[in-house]
Enzyme design. Sequence first.
Site, short mmCIF file in Angstrom:
data_model
loop_
_atom_site.label_atom_id
_atom_site.label_comp_id
_atom_site.label_asym_id
_atom_site.label_seq_id
_atom_site.Cartn_x
_atom_site.Cartn_y
_atom_site.Cartn_z
CE1 TYR A 1 0.00 -0.59 8.74
CE2 TYR A 1 -1.52 -1.39 10.39
CZ TYR A 1 -0.86 -1.56 9.19
OH TYR A 1 -1.05 -2.70 8.46
CG HIS B 1 -1.73 -1.18 1.42
ND1 HIS B 1 -2.01 -1.71 2.65
CD2 HIS B 1 -2.34 -1.98 0.51
CE1 HIS B 1 -2.78 -2.79 2.50
NE2 HIS B 1 -3.00 -2.98 1.22
#
Length: 197
Positions: free
Chosen positions: A132, A62
């Site tokens: 994250y 990504h």
Amino acid sequence: MIFNETSLAGAFIIELDRREDERGFFARTFCQKEFAAHGLKPAIAQANLAFNRQRGTLRGMHFQYPPAAETKLVRCTRGAILDIIVDLRPESPTYLQHIAVELTADTHTALYVPERFAHGYQVLEDRTETSYQVGEFYAPAAEGGLRHDDPRLGLNWPLPVTQMSPKDEAWPLLDEIEPALRARMRFGADVAQEAVL
């Protein structure tokens, strides 16, 4: 924190500087001043958590295009992952090169992913969690991705893939999108694109 720059400029493996005693340990996992002192973007726009039930699950590869390019600070909080990042900066001498880092809950090591990098990981243990801290808000219109098995990237995943989202399976090969990717990822492209928007 202990900052170790990788072979990809701007990407860091970050170890904890533990203060240990009979109770266990205490350590700082993030500090804006320390990140800025190492030339890293210290902003956090979002904090995310991914839970993966099954070993072999793969998420990636990504990225977000400028002007919404994002930094990531990735840490495995339960279990273990193999995290891979790919340099997508066309002006970089390490363009399309990658590194792989094992992140585990036991070591508490984190990986700082700069802007204009693709990112993905494979889960090495059942019931793994990954956190994250992301430097930009999620922008669906700026979202991009590459195939985890693209032969040009040469990424080596340690396990057979057991789970992957349909979206991740459908990312294009680099050969299909590289001219557009290079144009959108070039340094300063965010300024030009903001002017158009």
